[in-house]
Design a protein around this motif. Sequence first.
Motif, mmCIF file in Angstrom:
data_model
loop_
_atom_site.group_PDB
_atom_site.id
_atom_site.type_symbol
_atom_site.label_atom_id
_atom_site.label_comp_id
_atom_site.label_asym_id
_atom_site.label_seq_id
_atom_site.Cartn_x
_atom_site.Cartn_y
_atom_site.Cartn_z
ATOM 1 N N ARG A 1 0.848 -1.222 0.000
ATOM 2 C CA ARG A 1 0.000 0.000 0.000
ATOM 3 C C ARG A 1 0.875 1.261 0.000
ATOM 4 N NH1 ARG A 1 -2.327 -5.000 0.820
ATOM 5 N NH2 ARG A 1 -4.458 -4.895 1.589
ATOM 6 N N CYS A 2 2.035 1.194 -0.636
ATOM 7 C CA CYS A 2 2.986 2.316 -0.588
ATOM 8 C C CYS A 2 2.574 3.495 -1.465
ATOM 9 C CB CYS A 2 4.387 1.838 -0.999
ATOM 10 S SG CYS A 2 4.486 1.308 -2.722
ATOM 11 N N VAL B 1 0.366 4.749 -7.709
ATOM 12 C CA VAL B 1 -0.667 5.784 -7.856
ATOM 13 C C VAL B 1 -0.003 7.130 -8.156
ATOM 14 C CG1 VAL B 1 -2.539 7.001 -6.669
ATOM 15 C CG2 VAL B 1 -2.196 4.553 -6.277
ATOM 16 N N ASP B 2 1.044 7.430 -7.395
ATOM 17 C CA ASP B 2 1.684 8.739 -7.527
ATOM 18 C C ASP B 2 2.496 8.879 -8.808
ATOM 19 O OD1 ASP B 2 0.567 9.440 -5.148
ATOM 20 O OD2 ASP B 2 2.352 9.011 -3.934
ATOM 21 N N LEU C 1 -4.887 5.837 -11.595
ATOM 22 C CA LEU C 1 -5.025 4.991 -10.407
ATOM 23 C C LEU C 1 -5.413 5.808 -9.177
ATOM 24 C CD1 LEU C 1 -1.849 2.728 -10.841
ATOM 25 C CD2 LEU C 1 -4.185 2.316 -11.659
ATOM 26 N N THR C 2 -6.025 5.116 -8.248
ATOM 27 C CA THR C 2 -6.353 5.736 -6.968
ATOM 28 C C THR C 2 -6.178 4.684 -5.879
ATOM 29 O OG1 THR C 2 -7.990 7.036 -5.767
ATOM 30 C CG2 THR C 2 -8.842 5.180 -7.033
ATOM 31 N N GLN C 3 -6.215 5.143 -4.626
ATOM 32 C CA GLN C 3 -6.048 4.207 -3.514
ATOM 33 C C GLN C 3 -6.780 4.750 -2.288
ATOM 34 O OE1 GLN C 3 -1.940 3.187 -2.963
ATOM 35 N NE2 GLN C 3 -2.346 1.941 -1.161
ATOM 36 N N ARG C 4 -7.701 3.958 -1.810
ATOM 37 C CA ARG C 4 -8.409 4.361 -0.573
ATOM 38 C C ARG C 4 -7.574 3.953 0.639
ATOM 39 N NH1 ARG C 4 -13.844 3.253 -3.518
ATOM 40 N NH2 ARG C 4 -12.897 1.268 -3.986
ATOM 41 N N PRO D 1 -4.189 -0.305 -4.527
ATOM 42 C CA PRO D 1 -4.516 0.623 -5.624
ATOM 43 C C PRO D 1 -5.527 0.004 -6.585
ATOM 44 C CG PRO D 1 -2.301 -0.272 -5.870
ATOM 45 C CD PRO D 1 -2.776 -0.717 -4.541
ATOM 46 N N GLU D 2 -6.289 0.868 -7.228
ATOM 47 C CA GLU D 2 -7.269 0.404 -8.219
ATOM 48 C C GLU D 2 -7.394 1.453 -9.325
ATOM 49 O OE1 GLU D 2 -11.371 0.532 -6.641
ATOM 50 O OE2 GLU D 2 -10.464 1.444 -4.844
ATOM 51 N N VAL D 3 -8.017 1.062 -10.410
ATOM 52 C CA VAL D 3 -8.227 1.981 -11.536
ATOM 53 C C VAL D 3 -9.428 2.865 -11.210
ATOM 54 C CG1 VAL D 3 -8.838 2.124 -13.989
ATOM 55 C CG2 VAL D 3 -7.246 0.349 -13.186
#
Length: 274
Positions: A15-16, A20-21, A28-31, A36-38
């Motif tokens: 989960r780094c 995403v960045d 990509l995004t990450q909650r 990460p997910e699209v």
Amino acid sequence: MKDLRFKVDGESCSRCRLCVDDCPNRVLTQRDGACPEVVAGREDLCFGCQHCFAICPSGSLSIFGLDPAGSEIRDPAGFPSPEAMGRLIRNRRSVRKYERENVPAEVIDGILADLQYVPTAQNKRYLKFTVVDDYRVMDGLRERIVSLAEKALAGGLDSRFVAGVVKYMRRDGVDVLFRGAPHLMLVSAHEGQVSAAQDVSLALAYFELLAASRGLGTCWCGFLGVFERAVPGVREALGLGATDAFYSVYFGPPAVRYARAPQRLGTSAIARLA
Ligand SMILES: Cc1cc2nc3c(=O)[nH]c(=O)nc-3n(C[C@H](O)[C@H](O)[C@H](O)COP(=O)(O)O)c2cc1C
């Protein structure tokens, strides 16, 4: 909508957020605490750079069905040093004398494999690499081009340049077009593509260095472009479409060795914006 086949191994993903960045188009995004997910609806903005895949330290991420285990691990210790790169660039030469022998097929194939990694403006694999890999084929191509030029001149082509080259080649037996090189690397692209000319030139610049690092001689062949523009039939002889942008470099085992680098007279301008 593009199917990115984006998958993350939830067990090994730390989960780094690096993936995403690093995505140039924020696909990509990450909650919090999640993998990460699209981002729904942004799939088509992915242009396939694979930075998410390449940056993942744990190899937990797959895109386009790719297996991270199949990738080369990036190890800067194996890169040429700055000094080695500089030496190669200063000491590569435009070679105009060649041995009349073929470069081994595996050497040419190795260069072609590396050329798949040349960047293009839109990260598309639309370049075409046309290779003459046998000196007898090169003999045939040379003869065909000169014959086409003779025909065009006989038919009224008014080009002192083409006439001069043909005279050197026929009367003096001097191959000013390809300098007796056993091979040709021609890179082409559909002209309508964004940055076609830049992508072609960049691929050939990489080619030149890849060839020099293997001890091969190369020379950019501007003359072929002049012939193609002036002489009917040359474009077809090169297997090019009507509007393809192209450039070429001839290459082979050098029959000449340079003892030192030249010293450039004058320097290119260097400007700094402040
Ligand atoms: C775009 C381009 C086109 C060239 N076309 C030719 C050519 O048609 N024939 C030739 O003998 N040399 C050609 N050259 C080689 C240049 O003359 C050469 O790079 C320059 O004289 C500097 O020599 P060096 O490459 O050995 O440093 C070309 C070079 C470039 C970059």
